[in-house]
Scaffold this motif. Structure first.
Motif, PDB file in Angstrom:
ATOM      1  N   GLY A 128       0.820  -1.210   0.000  1.00 26.41           N
ATOM      2  CA  GLY A 128       0.000   0.000   0.000  1.00 26.41           C
ATOM      3  C   GLY A 128       0.849   1.253   0.000  1.00 26.41           C
ATOM      4  N   ASP A 162      -4.370   2.517  -6.604  1.00 30.41           N
ATOM      5  CA  ASP A 162      -3.854   1.457  -5.743  1.00 30.41           C
ATOM      6  C   ASP A 162      -4.452   0.139  -6.198  1.00 30.41           C
ATOM      7  OD1 ASP A 162      -3.141  -0.250  -3.711  1.00 30.41           O
ATOM      8  OD2 ASP A 162      -3.586   1.183  -2.116  1.00 30.41           O
ATOM      9  N   ARG A 175      -4.318  -2.672  -4.896  1.00 27.40           N
ATOM     10  CA  ARG A 175      -4.857  -3.500  -3.819  1.00 27.40           C
ATOM     11  C   ARG A 175      -6.356  -3.340  -3.707  1.00 27.40           C
ATOM     12  NH1 ARG A 175      -3.085  -1.754   1.422  1.00 27.40           N
ATOM     13  NH2 ARG A 175      -3.592   0.246   0.524  1.00 27.40           N
TER      14      ARG A 175
END
Length: 57
Positions: free
Chosen positions: A38, A53, A55
């Protein structure tokens, strides 16, 4: 720029790595790896090297 299929591949690759770590029983290590990834994505976004991002895909 990555298209949606590439973004999905990046997210699934990260998830695969985290799951492999968890399968070894290293839950804390998996959590730390996710946290570090992250930070890497936040840095990449702030320096215009990534759009988002992966994720969160």
């Amino acid at each position: 720029m990555l298209d949606s299929a590439d973004r999905q591949n990046k997210a699934s690759e990260l998830l695969d790595v985290l799951r492999r770590i968890e399968r070894r029983g290293r839950y804390d290590a998996a959590r730390r790896a996710r946290s570090i990834s992250g930070r890497v994505f936040k840095y990449a976004i702030s320096t215009n090297r990534a759009q988002r991002d992966h994720r969160l895909t």
